[in-house]
Design a protein around this motif. Sequence first.
Motif, PDB file in Angstrom:
ATOM      1  N   LEU A   1      -6.613   1.769  -1.230  1.00 31.10           N
ATOM      2  CA  LEU A   1      -7.667   1.873  -2.371  1.00 31.10           C
ATOM      3  C   LEU A   1      -8.024   3.532  -2.544  1.00 31.10           C
ATOM      4  O   LEU A   1      -8.337   3.970  -3.501  1.00 31.10           O
ATOM      5  N   ILE A   2      -7.882   4.238  -1.230  1.00 32.32           N
ATOM      6  CA  ILE A   2      -8.459   5.629  -1.409  1.00 32.32           C
ATOM      7  C   ILE A   2      -7.161   6.443  -1.762  1.00 32.32           C
ATOM      8  O   ILE A   2      -7.398   7.665  -1.839  1.00 32.32           O
ATOM      9  N   THR A   3      -5.911   5.823  -1.216  1.00 31.69           N
ATOM     10  CA  THR A   3      -4.948   7.005  -1.667  1.00 31.69           C
ATOM     11  C   THR A   3      -3.850   6.666  -2.794  1.00 31.69           C
ATOM     12  O   THR A   3      -3.402   7.522  -3.248  1.00 31.69           O
ATOM     13  N   ARG A   4      -4.250   5.544  -3.529  1.00 33.30           N
ATOM     14  CA  ARG A   4      -3.222   5.404  -4.739  1.00 33.30           C
ATOM     15  C   ARG A   4      -4.057   5.728  -5.838  1.00 33.30           C
ATOM     16  O   ARG A   4      -5.263   5.831  -6.232  1.00 33.30           O
TER      17      ARG A   4
ATOM     18  N   VAL B   1      -2.462  11.428   4.463  1.00 33.01           N
ATOM     19  CA  VAL B   1      -2.689  11.559   5.765  1.00 33.01           C
ATOM     20  C   VAL B   1      -4.196  11.473   6.123  1.00 33.01           C
ATOM     21  O   VAL B   1      -4.456  10.529   7.126  1.00 33.01           O
ATOM     22  N   PRO B   2      -5.249  12.072   5.404  1.00 33.01           N
ATOM     23  CA  PRO B   2      -6.555  11.733   5.908  1.00 33.01           C
ATOM     24  C   PRO B   2      -6.869  10.123   5.545  1.00 33.01           C
ATOM     25  O   PRO B   2      -7.386   9.518   6.413  1.00 33.01           O
ATOM     26  N   GLY B   3      -6.080   9.701   4.594  1.00 35.68           N
ATOM     27  CA  GLY B   3      -6.196   8.053   4.516  1.00 35.68           C
ATOM     28  C   GLY B   3      -5.833   7.257   5.584  1.00 35.68           C
ATOM     29  O   GLY B   3      -6.530   6.310   5.961  1.00 35.68           O
TER      30      GLY B   3
ATOM     31  N   ALA C   1      -8.278   4.898   7.554  1.00 38.25           N
ATOM     32  CA  ALA C   1      -7.924   3.375   7.933  1.00 38.25           C
ATOM     33  C   ALA C   1      -7.640   3.105   9.258  1.00 38.25           C
ATOM     34  O   ALA C   1      -8.263   2.001   9.916  1.00 38.25           O
ATOM     35  N   ALA C   2      -7.041   3.968  10.083  1.00 42.50           N
ATOM     36  CA  ALA C   2      -6.891   3.809  11.598  1.00 42.50           C
ATOM     37  C   ALA C   2      -8.182   3.715  12.173  1.00 42.50           C
ATOM     38  O   ALA C   2      -8.494   2.864  12.975  1.00 42.50           O
TER      39      ALA C   2
ATOM     40  N   VAL D   1       0.968  -1.280  -0.004  1.00 45.12           N
ATOM     41  CA  VAL D   1       0.085  -0.051  -0.032  1.00 45.12           C
ATOM     42  C   VAL D   1       0.767   1.285  -0.026  1.00 45.12           C
ATOM     43  O   VAL D   1       0.607   2.168  -0.545  1.00 45.12           O
ATOM     44  N   LEU D   2       1.973   1.407   0.768  1.00 41.94           N
ATOM     45  CA  LEU D   2       2.593   2.398   0.904  1.00 41.94           C
ATOM     46  C   LEU D   2       3.776   2.511   0.088  1.00 41.94           C
ATOM     47  O   LEU D   2       4.310   3.668  -0.164  1.00 41.94           O
ATOM     48  N   SER D   3       4.292   1.584  -0.844  1.00 44.19           N
ATOM     49  CA  SER D   3       5.607   1.588  -1.632  1.00 44.19           C
ATOM     50  C   SER D   3       5.276   2.643  -2.745  1.00 44.19           C
ATOM     51  O   SER D   3       4.208   2.460  -3.281  1.00 44.19           O
ATOM     52  N   ARG D   4       6.444   3.297  -2.996  1.00 42.72           N
ATOM     53  CA  ARG D   4       6.188   4.163  -4.193  1.00 42.72           C
ATOM     54  C   ARG D   4       6.235   3.470  -5.562  1.00 42.72           C
ATOM     55  O   ARG D   4       6.288   3.936  -6.459  1.00 42.72           O
ATOM     56  N   SER D   5       7.167   2.380  -5.373  1.00 43.56           N
ATOM     57  CA  SER D   5       7.606   1.680  -6.518  1.00 43.56           C
ATOM     58  C   SER D   5       6.408   0.379  -6.852  1.00 43.56           C
ATOM     59  O   SER D   5       6.179  -0.234  -6.030  1.00 43.56           O
ATOM     60  N   LEU D   6       5.873   0.545  -7.852  1.00 41.29           N
ATOM     61  CA  LEU D   6       4.721  -0.531  -8.129  1.00 41.29           C
ATOM     62  C   LEU D   6       5.422  -1.953  -8.465  1.00 41.29           C
ATOM     63  O   LEU D   6       4.667  -2.780  -7.902  1.00 41.29           O
ATOM     64  N   ILE D   7       6.463  -2.079  -8.713  1.00 42.29           N
ATOM     65  CA  ILE D   7       7.202  -3.388  -8.835  1.00 42.29           C
ATOM     66  C   ILE D   7       7.135  -3.926  -7.351  1.00 42.29           C
ATOM     67  O   ILE D   7       7.053  -5.072  -7.014  1.00 42.29           O
ATOM     68  N   ASN D   8       7.908  -2.979  -6.477  1.00 39.46           N
ATOM     69  CA  ASN D   8       7.762  -3.357  -5.020  1.00 39.46           C
ATOM     70  C   ASN D   8       6.449  -3.873  -4.447  1.00 39.46           C
ATOM     71  O   ASN D   8       6.244  -4.941  -3.834  1.00 39.46           O
TER      72      ASN D   8
END
Lengths: 166, 104, 495
Positions: free
Chosen positions: B25-28, A93-95, A99-100, A23-30
């Motif tokens: 889903l909501i951030t990407r 950040v809102p996301g 999620a939390a 979810v957090l990675s900036r690289s799609l391959i990762n």
Amino acid sequence: MTASAFVFWVLATIVLGSAAVVVLSRSLINSAFALLATFAGVAGFYVLLGADFLAAVQFLVYVGGILILLVFGVMLTHRIQDLDLRAEARQLVPGLFVAAGVFALLTAVATRTPWAQGPGRELSATTADIGRAFLGKYLLPFEAASILLLVALIGAALIVRKREDA
Amino acid sequence: MNLEPGLAHYLVVSAALFALGLLGLITRRNAVQALMGVELMLNSANINLVAFNRFGTGGIDGQVFGTFVIVVAAAEVAVALALVLTLYRARRTPNLDAATSLRG
Amino acid sequence: MDALLESLARSLPEVIVCLGLLLVVVLDAAGGSARRAIPSLSILTLLLALGAAFRDGGAPVATWSGMLAADPLSTLLRSLVLLGALLVLLAFDLGRSRELKGLGLGEFHALVLAVTFACLLLAGANDLVMVYLALEMVSIPSYVLVAYLKRDPRSNEAALKYLLFGAASSGAMLYGLSFVYGLAGTTSIPGVSAALAGGLPAASTFGLWLSALLVFAGFGFKVAAVPFHFWCPDAYEGAPTPVAAFLSVVPKTAGFAVMLRFCYEALSLQRGGPLALVEIVDWPQVLMWISVATMTLGNVAALTQTNMKRLLAYSSIAHAGYVMMGVVAMSEDGGRGVLVYLFTYVLMNLGAFGVVAAIHGADGTFDLRDYAGLHRRQPLLALAMAVFLLSLMGLPPFVGFFGKFYVFAAVIAHGPEYYWYAAVGAVNAAVAAYYYFRVMRAMVVDVEAAETPAMAVGGREALALAALAAFNLLPTLAWGRVDEWTRAAMVLLPR
């Protein structure tokens, strides 16, 4: 700590850690490779829970099918020569707050609710039972699912076909 | 704290997985990555189904339900990737924000 | 074996549509002259299935080992689904459509039949597994139908947005269903009902609440209720007009079918008398707020639209809000209101979309401003549109009036605490009247005589629209029959 407890905690770490990378990675391959670890970890959960058939299906369909498709998607939608497969995020950040909040809510429900008490399922092979269920109680959804797969196949082919037929 | 995994342990892991999927889903902006988020959500629901089956209800219904979920996910991803590829062919980008010819 | 045969017999419409679908796929693959038979074949399939649905009058039973319910309610809803699909194929001359020109129609018919098949399953779904699977079987071919216009990138974009929205809401619904399974210990809807009726510990109320909310996300997406409606205007604008018309009636009917069954069977107790709430999970309260938001937002957003497809999209969102009033009323009358509304909505909404398609076929425009002078160029078309719009407004003697009448009456009968809810609905109906009148005014605006060549409308479209306009009036003459029909349908599966 017993062996199964140890395995559970290792799997939980793998699943959640790799899901966070997805979810957090900036690289799609990762992301795609982390997803492999997530799917495999979930299959491990199924084994721990005695769902051997489902674990096999998870491996074959998710890792062997869905993940490969997603990797194709990543590769085909980025020119290979620029290796910078970046994916940007918006409203991170809102996301994170949403999620939390969802996690807190679901955890509260998961831990406080008195779930249905039953005999549970002892650890035994499930394939025969599932086979019988598919051709017995679940015959209609089983057949309907085959129609779904046929239609999805036709639909996907229709969408990507370049030439319009006259 | 009880380290022996019981129903609640699985449900909490699944809740975290669901929340992570929702976050993706909501951030990407990338459609493929958003799809990965959806897959995480479906996997988390499947963990629930199998865990309830194991610790609570018994029988086989939860696992059969889980199998159908996997079948549906496969069909959905096939159609989704066909759409992403076509979008990319038309615009050279898989990003959702760039797809703006519709008034939102 | 006997059980299987009985299940097959009671599911004859599903079996017919499924066989028709497979035949269409085979003919399309065969190519050549075989393809020309496809449109007639799919119309024939739907006609036969509709006939089979009408003939089904057996005792209410659970078929397919409890997967489907074959009862009067599912029979009526299946008839509505088939009627909607049939009217779409009859009323839209696909071969003449500007949008679909040059695109093969074999897959189009196959996908329409696939969605119809899934809607039939959803109308009878009596098990959570079936609910989830059928809902996805409605969604996935719908995404493909929205993406049908290959030349127009908007079609593809709309489909991708639709898919991501759909996948997210069905993921949330699945999570809710897994909680329901964990709470009740079974996936069968009567089983869930029995488990909840047995009384749950107070501690599980919160979990039941959250599960119901998550499940409503899935249903809300299918019927395009706020806040799960964002896909709707984009999808209708991007999709070919016949697809937009189809999506606005058939899956919506099926979505309300499953919502009705889930709310009235799983989440309510039928102790012989009126429906009662399970525990203290006050789902009508939740649905009421969703309904208020849905009709208000739909109507307000429709006020400023100039693209007719977007206008009808917002109007269809608003109508979902009215239909929900019947579900919220939580009574047999409320359920009948839902059925009557869905029946009338099929007739009036398909008519309005039919006129939009006919005008696009002649002039190539969806813009309301280009409708000026329609009353001179094609007076009968303008007249038909006026009938559909008045029906959508809910004015007597058109059928649309009855839909509104039944749901409002059911809400008011519930008691004084819902009076304000009915008032909100009435204000909304007035707002809606404004933009429907706006369309009518646009049609009768005069333009220079030189700019008004007569508009050509195909014979088949003209015939279909005339028939639909008549259908918006005729049932009024024999309303007792419709009333009786819906009354008989609100007998749920006996326990």
